[in-house]
Design a protein around this motif. Structure first.
Motif, PDB file in Angstrom:
ATOM      1  N   PRO A  42       9.650 -16.428 -25.537  1.00  0.00           N
ATOM      2  CA  PRO A  42      10.655 -17.272 -24.889  1.00  0.00           C
ATOM      3  C   PRO A  42      11.969 -16.522 -24.666  1.00  0.00           C
ATOM      4  CG  PRO A  42       9.591 -18.445 -26.693  1.00  0.00           C
ATOM      5  CD  PRO A  42       9.153 -17.018 -26.798  1.00  0.00           C
ATOM      6  N   ALA A  43      12.671 -16.897 -23.610  1.00  0.00           N
ATOM      7  CA  ALA A  43      13.981 -16.306 -23.337  1.00  0.00           C
ATOM      8  C   ALA A  43      14.940 -16.640 -24.475  1.00  0.00           C
ATOM      9  CB  ALA A  43      14.525 -16.836 -22.020  1.00  0.00           C
ATOM     10  N   ILE A  44      15.822 -15.702 -24.772  1.00  0.00           N
ATOM     11  CA  ILE A  44      16.819 -15.873 -25.830  1.00  0.00           C
ATOM     12  C   ILE A  44      18.180 -16.005 -25.162  1.00  0.00           C
ATOM     13  CG2 ILE A  44      17.898 -14.832 -27.864  1.00  0.00           C
ATOM     14  CD1 ILE A  44      15.265 -13.247 -28.247  1.00  0.00           C
ATOM     15  N   MET A  45      18.867 -17.117 -25.390  1.00  0.00           N
ATOM     16  CA  MET A  45      20.182 -17.349 -24.816  1.00  0.00           C
ATOM     17  C   MET A  45      21.260 -16.941 -25.821  1.00  0.00           C
ATOM     18  SD  MET A  45      19.634 -18.450 -21.811  1.00  0.00           S
ATOM     19  CE  MET A  45      17.953 -18.456 -21.180  1.00  0.00           C
ATOM     20  N   THR A  46      22.198 -16.116 -25.395  1.00  0.00           N
ATOM     21  CA  THR A  46      23.245 -15.633 -26.292  1.00  0.00           C
ATOM     22  C   THR A  46      24.618 -15.805 -25.643  1.00  0.00           C
ATOM     23  OG1 THR A  46      23.498 -13.336 -25.517  1.00  0.00           O
ATOM     24  CG2 THR A  46      21.590 -13.828 -26.910  1.00  0.00           C
ATOM     25  N   HIS A  47      25.633 -15.650 -26.467  1.00  0.00           N
ATOM     26  CA  HIS A  47      27.010 -15.656 -25.967  1.00  0.00           C
ATOM     27  C   HIS A  47      27.546 -14.230 -25.886  1.00  0.00           C
ATOM     28  CE1 HIS A  47      30.528 -17.861 -24.752  1.00  0.00           C
ATOM     29  NE2 HIS A  47      31.299 -17.246 -25.649  1.00  0.00           N
ATOM     30  N   ALA A  48      26.636 -13.280 -25.769  1.00  0.00           N
ATOM     31  CA  ALA A  48      27.041 -11.879 -25.704  1.00  0.00           C
ATOM     32  C   ALA A  48      27.808 -11.608 -24.410  1.00  0.00           C
ATOM     33  CB  ALA A  48      25.811 -10.979 -25.775  1.00  0.00           C
ATOM     34  N   ALA A  49      28.908 -10.867 -24.538  1.00  0.00           N
ATOM     35  CA  ALA A  49      29.706 -10.496 -23.373  1.00  0.00           C
ATOM     36  C   ALA A  49      29.333  -9.122 -22.848  1.00  0.00           C
ATOM     37  CB  ALA A  49      31.190 -10.524 -23.734  1.00  0.00           C
ATOM     38  N   VAL A  50      28.401  -8.440 -23.523  1.00  0.00           N
ATOM     39  CA  VAL A  50      28.005  -7.076 -23.157  1.00  0.00           C
ATOM     40  C   VAL A  50      26.490  -6.987 -23.149  1.00  0.00           C
ATOM     41  CG1 VAL A  50      27.959  -4.680 -23.962  1.00  0.00           C
ATOM     42  CG2 VAL A  50      30.080  -5.989 -24.080  1.00  0.00           C
ATOM     43  N   ALA A  51      25.952  -6.276 -22.163  1.00  0.00           N
ATOM     44  CA  ALA A  51      24.516  -6.004 -22.128  1.00  0.00           C
ATOM     45  C   ALA A  51      24.288  -4.611 -21.574  1.00  0.00           C
ATOM     46  CB  ALA A  51      23.777  -7.038 -21.282  1.00  0.00           C
ATOM     47  N   THR A  52      23.435  -3.853 -22.262  1.00  0.00           N
ATOM     48  CA  THR A  52      23.020  -2.544 -21.745  1.00  0.00           C
ATOM     49  C   THR A  52      21.500  -2.579 -21.591  1.00  0.00           C
ATOM     50  OG1 THR A  52      23.136  -1.641 -24.002  1.00  0.00           O
ATOM     51  CG2 THR A  52      25.045  -1.286 -22.562  1.00  0.00           C
ATOM     52  N   ASN A  53      20.760  -1.680 -22.235  1.00  0.00           N
ATOM     53  CA  ASN A  53      19.325  -1.615 -21.973  1.00  0.00           C
ATOM     54  C   ASN A  53      18.456  -1.826 -23.200  1.00  0.00           C
ATOM     55  OD1 ASN A  53      20.377   0.838 -19.736  1.00  0.00           O
ATOM     56  ND2 ASN A  53      19.614  -1.170 -19.111  1.00  0.00           N
ATOM     57  N   HIS A  54      18.873  -2.746 -24.035  1.00  0.00           N
ATOM     58  CA  HIS A  54      18.021  -3.261 -25.094  1.00  0.00           C
ATOM     59  C   HIS A  54      18.439  -4.712 -25.312  1.00  0.00           C
ATOM     60  CE1 HIS A  54      21.626  -1.639 -27.110  1.00  0.00           C
ATOM     61  NE2 HIS A  54      21.440  -2.590 -28.007  1.00  0.00           N
ATOM     62  N   GLN A  55      17.688  -5.418 -26.133  1.00  0.00           N
ATOM     63  CA  GLN A  55      18.008  -6.821 -26.361  1.00  0.00           C
ATOM     64  C   GLN A  55      18.618  -6.974 -27.747  1.00  0.00           C
ATOM     65  OE1 GLN A  55      14.422  -8.969 -24.923  1.00  0.00           O
ATOM     66  NE2 GLN A  55      15.250  -8.754 -22.848  1.00  0.00           N
ATOM     67  N   GLU A  56      18.082  -7.791 -28.601  1.00  0.00           N
ATOM     68  CA  GLU A  56      18.716  -7.971 -29.907  1.00  0.00           C
ATOM     69  C   GLU A  56      18.613  -6.709 -30.768  1.00  0.00           C
ATOM     70  OE1 GLU A  56      18.643 -12.558 -31.079  1.00  0.00           O
ATOM     71  OE2 GLU A  56      16.628 -11.689 -30.946  1.00  0.00           O
ATOM     72  N   ARG A  57      17.602  -5.929 -30.527  1.00  0.00           N
ATOM     73  CA  ARG A  57      17.454  -4.644 -31.215  1.00  0.00           C
ATOM     74  C   ARG A  57      16.716  -3.692 -30.283  1.00  0.00           C
ATOM     75  NH1 ARG A  57      12.199  -4.205 -33.138  1.00  0.00           N
ATOM     76  NH2 ARG A  57      11.010  -6.162 -33.098  1.00  0.00           N
ATOM     77  N   VAL A  58      16.777  -2.413 -30.584  1.00  0.00           N
ATOM     78  CA  VAL A  58      16.074  -1.415 -29.779  1.00  0.00           C
ATOM     79  C   VAL A  58      14.584  -1.496 -30.083  1.00  0.00           C
ATOM     80  CG1 VAL A  58      15.719   1.050 -29.400  1.00  0.00           C
ATOM     81  CG2 VAL A  58      18.042   0.139 -29.602  1.00  0.00           C
ATOM     82  N   GLU A  59      13.759  -1.637 -29.042  1.00  0.00           N
ATOM     83  CA  GLU A  59      12.308  -1.693 -29.206  1.00  0.00           C
ATOM     84  C   GLU A  59      11.597  -0.543 -28.504  1.00  0.00           C
ATOM     85  OE1 GLU A  59      10.576  -5.726 -28.911  1.00  0.00           O
ATOM     86  OE2 GLU A  59      12.649  -6.387 -28.545  1.00  0.00           O
ATOM     87  N   TRP A  60      12.303   0.189 -27.665  1.00  0.00           N
ATOM     88  CA  TRP A  60      11.726   1.345 -26.980  1.00  0.00           C
ATOM     89  C   TRP A  60      12.677   2.508 -27.230  1.00  0.00           C
ATOM     90  CZ3 TRP A  60      10.317   1.435 -21.043  1.00  0.00           C
ATOM     91  CH2 TRP A  60       9.658   2.634 -20.752  1.00  0.00           C
ATOM     92  N   ASP A  61      12.445   3.216 -28.336  1.00  0.00           N
ATOM     93  CA  ASP A  61      13.380   4.237 -28.795  1.00  0.00           C
ATOM     94  C   ASP A  61      13.618   5.327 -27.755  1.00  0.00           C
ATOM     95  OD1 ASP A  61      13.726   2.956 -31.209  1.00  0.00           O
ATOM     96  OD2 ASP A  61      12.171   4.111 -32.230  1.00  0.00           O
ATOM     97  N   ALA A  62      12.573   5.810 -27.118  1.00  0.00           N
ATOM     98  CA  ALA A  62      12.725   6.915 -26.167  1.00  0.00           C
ATOM     99  C   ALA A  62      13.607   6.519 -24.992  1.00  0.00           C
ATOM    100  CB  ALA A  62      11.351   7.374 -25.677  1.00  0.00           C
ATOM    101  N   HIS A  63      13.393   5.326 -24.469  1.00  0.00           N
ATOM    102  CA  HIS A  63      14.213   4.876 -23.333  1.00  0.00           C
ATOM    103  C   HIS A  63      15.654   4.664 -23.765  1.00  0.00           C
ATOM    104  CE1 HIS A  63      15.876   2.033 -20.343  1.00  0.00           C
ATOM    105  NE2 HIS A  63      15.101   2.680 -19.501  1.00  0.00           N
ATOM    106  N   ALA A  64      15.861   4.099 -24.946  1.00  0.00           N
ATOM    107  CA  ALA A  64      17.223   3.862 -25.435  1.00  0.00           C
ATOM    108  C   ALA A  64      17.974   5.170 -25.619  1.00  0.00           C
ATOM    109  CB  ALA A  64      17.183   3.079 -26.743  1.00  0.00           C
ATOM    110  N   ARG A  65      17.284   6.195 -26.139  1.00  0.00           N
ATOM    111  CA  ARG A  65      17.929   7.497 -26.310  1.00  0.00           C
ATOM    112  C   ARG A  65      18.225   8.137 -24.959  1.00  0.00           C
ATOM    113  NH1 ARG A  65      13.956   8.122 -30.356  1.00  0.00           N
ATOM    114  NH2 ARG A  65      12.734   9.438 -28.943  1.00  0.00           N
ATOM    115  N   MET A  66      17.272   8.076 -24.039  1.00  0.00           N
ATOM    116  CA  MET A  66      17.432   8.713 -22.740  1.00  0.00           C
ATOM    117  C   MET A  66      18.584   8.110 -21.952  1.00  0.00           C
ATOM    118  SD  MET A  66      14.551   9.246 -19.766  1.00  0.00           S
ATOM    119  CE  MET A  66      14.331   7.468 -19.523  1.00  0.00           C
ATOM    120  N   THR A  67      18.768   6.793 -22.074  1.00  0.00           N
ATOM    121  CA  THR A  67      19.824   6.106 -21.323  1.00  0.00           C
ATOM    122  C   THR A  67      21.087   5.854 -22.143  1.00  0.00           C
ATOM    123  OG1 THR A  67      18.931   3.922 -21.897  1.00  0.00           O
ATOM    124  CG2 THR A  67      18.096   4.963 -19.877  1.00  0.00           C
ATOM    125  N   ALA A  68      21.100   6.272 -23.419  1.00  0.00           N
ATOM    126  CA  ALA A  68      22.249   6.048 -24.308  1.00  0.00           C
ATOM    127  C   ALA A  68      22.625   4.567 -24.361  1.00  0.00           C
ATOM    128  CB  ALA A  68      23.445   6.890 -23.864  1.00  0.00           C
TER     129      ALA A  68
END
Length: 332
Positions: free
Chosen positions: A215-241
């Motif tokens: 299910p979609a997770i609704m948050t009050h986060a004011a910032v979003a990059t390329n992971h969600q609540e935690r990093v789940e794809w380490d290689a992509h997160a490192r490559m894109t910082a």
């Protein structure tokens, strides 16, 4: 690289949109078929999915299919239902001033990008934004003062759902507040993981973490990059910082609220600004949305392009993507 941008306005789907389809369809067709035609859903599956999840925009879809020539493959593509997987970078944040502003960097392959700002009045709703998939959007705003933007969610799972650009189109066609947008985002299936940030004219905002397998997770986060609540794809997160960019933005928003212009300017420099064009996620533009004013601005290190939802003018704009060495030297 030299990138020509175009601003195009058409109140209802017509000859201008048909011209865009004729121009861009060969490239989109090749992308749509890259895994073979059998990998894509049938026309009936596409139509039924739209009727079930986004019935309000089916009349627009049917108009566009007719303008595209009524072909089976084009109609399946235009539904954006279960498209091939695709990845991007991107950073986005809401500056919390007296007039909140949604700011985003779009990091993607410049060879697979429309470079079109589309202004429309379909079904009586004026919408302006950065086009993708010929009628979807990767960011945009409507005349109710609602602005939306997306980033890739950093997960490899691909499932049964729609490409997120068509979901953003639906939100801007049918929603007027962040609350309504959140309800729509929570129920429409997305074929991959994306983060969608929404800001309305009442200063309300949310970020929805969309995924095809939960299910979609609704948050009050004011910032979003390329992971969600935690990093789940380490290689992509490192490559894109992804984590580094998130921390950078959070520090700028929490340690002290800096002036709007200074905050926006930070998107035009590392670590937010990427020059990894050869790897398919260089920053193609910075977008600034002021939903209370109906204003959108595209920015680059060497220029800016203001656009007004209520006073939109068709035009073209030549942008030079920066030399990676020049960006690095400015930081030294």
């Amino acid at each position: 690289m030299e990138l020509w941008w175009r601003a195009i306005s058409e109140a209802e789907p017509g000859p201008k949109w048909a011209g865009l389809f004729a121009e861009l369809w060969p490239a989109y067709k090749a992308w749509w078929l890259r895994e073979g035609e059998d990998a894509r859903p049938t026309y009936l599956e596409c139509l039924r999915a739209l009727e079930r999840h986004m019935p309000e925009i089916v009349p627009i879809y049917e108009q566009l299919c007719a303008l595209a020539g009524g072909g089976d493959l084009a109609a399946r593509f235009l539904s954006f239902y279960r498209p091939p997987p695709y990845l991007s970078g991107c950073s986005q944040a809401i500056w919390p001033g007296k007039e909140p502003v949604l700011v985003r960097n779009y990091d993607y392959d410049p060879r697979a990008f429309e470079r079109i700002v589309l202004h429309s009045g379909w079904q009586g709703r004026r919408v302006m934004g950065t086009s993708d998939g010929l009628w979807g959007l990767v960011d945009g705003m409507n005349d109710a003062g609602l602005a939306v933007s997306l980033t890739f969610g950093g997960r490899r799972v691909v499932g049964d759902g729609f490409g997120v650009p068509i979901i953003l189109r639906y939100v801007l066609q049918t929603c007027t507040t962040a609350e309504e947008a959140g309800q729509a985002l929570a129920r429409i299936p997305s074929h991959m993981s994306y983060n969608v940030t929404v800001l309305d004219r009442r200063r309300n905002y949310l970020t929805a973490f969309l995924s095809p397998d939960r299910p979609a997770i609704m948050t009050h986060a004011a910032v979003a990059t390329n992971h969600q609540e935690r990093v789940e794809w380490d290689a992509h997160a490192r490559m894109t910082a992804s984590v580094e960019r998130e921390r950078f933005l959070l520090q700028r928003l929490t340690l002290h609220v800096e002036p709007e212009e200074k905050f926006i300017s930070a998107f035009l420099r590392p670590p937010l600004y990427s020059t990894a064009y050869d790897r398919g996620f260089g920053t193609l533009y910075t977008a600034v949305y002021r939903p209370r004013k109906g204003e959108m601005e595209l920015r680059w290190p060497r220029g800016r392009w203001p656009l007004d939802l209520n006073d939109f003018h068709e035009a073209s704009h030549l942008i030079m993507t920066p030399d990676p060495r020049a960006v690095s030297e400015r930081e030294q």
